[in-house]
Design a protein around this motif. Sequence first.
Motif, PDB file in Angstrom:
ATOM      1  N   UNK A  32      87.442  38.702  34.879  1.00  0.00           N
ATOM      2  CA  UNK A  32      88.119  37.553  35.455  1.00  0.00           C
ATOM      3  C   UNK A  32      87.831  36.280  34.704  1.00  0.00           C
ATOM      4  N   UNK A  33      88.017  35.163  35.376  1.00  0.00           N
ATOM      5  CA  UNK A  33      87.972  33.859  34.730  1.00  0.00           C
ATOM      6  C   UNK A  33      86.548  33.449  34.358  1.00  0.00           C
ATOM      7  N   UNK A  34      86.459  32.458  33.496  1.00  0.00           N
ATOM      8  CA  UNK A  34      85.168  31.863  33.184  1.00  0.00           C
ATOM      9  C   UNK A  34      84.634  31.128  34.406  1.00  0.00           C
ATOM     10  N   UNK A  35      83.339  30.882  34.432  1.00  0.00           N
ATOM     11  CA  UNK A  35      82.676  30.092  35.469  1.00  0.00           C
ATOM     12  C   UNK A  35      82.944  30.607  36.877  1.00  0.00           C
ATOM     13  N   UNK A  36      83.086  31.917  37.010  1.00  0.00           N
ATOM     14  CA  UNK A  36      83.389  32.494  38.319  1.00  0.00           C
ATOM     15  C   UNK A  36      82.161  33.114  38.978  1.00  0.00           C
ATOM     16  N   UNK A  37      81.022  33.058  38.312  1.00  0.00           N
ATOM     17  CA  UNK A  37      79.788  33.588  38.896  1.00  0.00           C
ATOM     18  C   UNK A  37      79.567  35.067  38.668  1.00  0.00           C
ATOM     19  N   UNK A  38      80.288  35.663  37.717  1.00  0.00           N
ATOM     20  CA  UNK A  38      80.098  37.086  37.428  1.00  0.00           C
ATOM     21  C   UNK A  38      78.692  37.369  36.910  1.00  0.00           C
ATOM     22  N   UNK A  39      78.258  36.540  35.973  1.00  0.00           N
ATOM     23  CA  UNK A  39      77.001  36.811  35.276  1.00  0.00           C
ATOM     24  C   UNK A  39      75.799  36.752  36.207  1.00  0.00           C
ATOM     25  N   UNK A  40      75.700  35.692  37.008  1.00  0.00           N
ATOM     26  CA  UNK A  40      74.527  35.550  37.872  1.00  0.00           C
ATOM     27  C   UNK A  40      74.462  36.649  38.919  1.00  0.00           C
ATOM     28  N   UNK A  41      75.591  36.942  39.551  1.00  0.00           N
ATOM     29  CA  UNK A  41      75.566  37.955  40.602  1.00  0.00           C
ATOM     30  C   UNK A  41      75.292  39.334  40.022  1.00  0.00           C
ATOM     31  N   UNK A  42      75.827  39.613  38.827  1.00  0.00           N
ATOM     32  CA  UNK A  42      75.583  40.912  38.221  1.00  0.00           C
ATOM     33  C   UNK A  42      74.147  41.035  37.741  1.00  0.00           C
ATOM     34  N   UNK A  43      73.601  39.995  37.122  1.00  0.00           N
ATOM     35  CA  UNK A  43      72.226  40.067  36.615  1.00  0.00           C
ATOM     36  C   UNK A  43      71.231  40.268  37.758  1.00  0.00           C
ATOM     37  N   UNK A  44      71.398  39.488  38.826  1.00  0.00           N
ATOM     38  CA  UNK A  44      70.502  39.643  39.971  1.00  0.00           C
ATOM     39  C   UNK A  44      70.672  41.012  40.606  1.00  0.00           C
ATOM     40  N   UNK A  45      71.931  41.434  40.765  1.00  0.00           N
ATOM     41  CA  UNK A  45      72.193  42.746  41.354  1.00  0.00           C
ATOM     42  C   UNK A  45      71.585  43.870  40.543  1.00  0.00           C
ATOM     43  N   UNK A 190      87.512  30.523  42.092  1.00  0.00           N
ATOM     44  CA  UNK A 190      87.357  30.337  43.536  1.00  0.00           C
ATOM     45  C   UNK A 190      86.182  31.143  44.087  1.00  0.00           C
ATOM     46  N   UNK A 191      85.743  32.149  43.334  1.00  0.00           N
ATOM     47  CA  UNK A 191      84.589  32.937  43.765  1.00  0.00           C
ATOM     48  C   UNK A 191      83.270  32.214  43.536  1.00  0.00           C
ATOM     49  N   UNK A 192      83.302  31.133  42.762  1.00  0.00           N
ATOM     50  CA  UNK A 192      82.089  30.360  42.504  1.00  0.00           C
ATOM     51  C   UNK A 192      82.065  29.165  43.453  1.00  0.00           C
ATOM     52  N   UNK A 193      81.380  29.305  44.555  1.00  0.00           N
ATOM     53  CA  UNK A 193      81.366  28.263  45.581  1.00  0.00           C
ATOM     54  C   UNK A 193      80.570  27.042  45.167  1.00  0.00           C
ATOM     55  N   UNK A 194      79.873  27.113  44.039  1.00  0.00           N
ATOM     56  CA  UNK A 194      79.083  25.979  43.562  1.00  0.00           C
ATOM     57  C   UNK A 194      79.885  25.037  42.674  1.00  0.00           C
ATOM     58  N   UNK A 195      81.114  25.416  42.311  1.00  0.00           N
ATOM     59  CA  UNK A 195      81.969  24.560  41.482  1.00  0.00           C
ATOM     60  C   UNK A 195      82.785  23.626  42.359  1.00  0.00           C
ATOM     61  N   UNK A 196      82.675  22.311  42.116  1.00  0.00           N
ATOM     62  CA  UNK A 196      83.536  21.398  42.872  1.00  0.00           C
ATOM     63  C   UNK A 196      84.887  21.277  42.176  1.00  0.00           C
ATOM     64  N   UNK A 197      85.831  20.658  42.837  1.00  0.00           N
ATOM     65  CA  UNK A 197      87.204  20.596  42.333  1.00  0.00           C
ATOM     66  C   UNK A 197      87.303  19.837  41.013  1.00  0.00           C
ATOM     67  N   UNK A 198      86.468  18.819  40.841  1.00  0.00           N
ATOM     68  CA  UNK A 198      86.496  18.047  39.603  1.00  0.00           C
ATOM     69  C   UNK A 198      86.080  18.903  38.413  1.00  0.00           C
ATOM     70  N   UNK A 199      85.056  19.717  38.598  1.00  0.00           N
ATOM     71  CA  UNK A 199      84.596  20.590  37.514  1.00  0.00           C
ATOM     72  C   UNK A 199      85.635  21.669  37.230  1.00  0.00           C
TER      73      UNK A 199
END
Length: 405
Positions: A32-45, A190-199
């Motif tokens: 999927x898209x960049x900055x979507x939180x794939x890396x952090x969730x996969x690494x921790x998992x 949209x899967x990255x809840x830590x990204x605000x709309x400006x970013x």
Amino acid sequence: MIYKNFSERQRLTLTWWKNKRFAEYDGIICDGSIRSGKTISMAIGFILWSMMHFDNEKFALCGRTIESLRRNVITYIPTWLEGLFTVTERRSENKMIVTACGKTNTYYLFGGRDESSYTLIQGITLAGVLFDEVALMPRSFVEQAMARCSVSGSKFWFNCNPESPQHWFYTEWIKKAYERNMLYLHFTMEDNLSLDNKIKARYEGMYSGVFYDRYIRGLWVVAEGLVYTMFNQNIHITDKIPKEGRYFISVDYGTLNPFSAGLWCLADDKAYRIDEYYYSGREKEKLKTDEDYYTEIDKLAGGRYIERIIVDPSAASFKAVINKYGKYAVRDAKNSVVDGIRYVSGLLKNNRMFISSTCKNSKKEFAMYRWDTKAKEDKPMKENDHAMDDIRYFAYTVLSREWRQ
């Protein structure tokens, strides 16, 4: 970035192996898209799963290079897992040791940069492997790493941003995820809840065309049509040239094929191609020597102080001539074609690159430079590309370092 909450898709990536519906899967694929939180969730998992199910086993963490893997994943793992595990990295050995509740596992770091990389992972026995940005790795490396997973209960973990729909990982794994017994999850920003709309808006503004579809929309789409669809003559062709700034020259070297060089001025966080030299030995039916081309480059400089001449890395004889005179500093161009095109696209979209109206060959090539739709991988057609190459050399070699875009 501080992650305050995980989305439903991120939580599933973290814990799918505990879910009765998915526990028997052989692995997971997240794209999927960049900055979507794939890396952090996969690494921790991956760490949670491996520490829950194994003790005194070996695992592989794979990136395109060990440096990129360390930068994108390894550096953050102690913070992400603080309070749960003790994490010790042994950089000289390219491995990480994780300990908790009397269990210890070892995680080896590998880089899958090219076809020869598969030899690095031969011989080891693994209980699982994580591929960060798997679409950037050669198939031989990925399959060799997977073949090393012979421990009972081992699983495969993949994440990537989309590339061409002809890419082997898309055709062999994503499209066949069900028959390969893999859990497939598609991410968006949209899967990255830590990204605000400006970013989010900032990232959306960085890409256009095929790169927008892939990195923002997260789609595996074909690169077709004009390469620089965002190029607008009414915006990017200009007569307003800065009177002073920092100067560079970029060169795409040719003998029979055209020799293209551009004079650049950096001013006010913008790049201006203020003049150019272009010569085709085939069309003129007369070849020029490296000495002749050096004379033309010297004329193009026009007495200005040139910080660097950025030259096609294969032009060894021409670089030797420049160095012989000792007047100009030379630097090999970074010649990653698609990465360079992506960077130039971002500069054009954000109106940070401009071409003087006197640069007629650049103007002509921007209107004719197209993707090769018959190729099995992303690459432009090898025609109308000489000014395009020297522009890409300058942007990706100089500006990507200067501006860190």
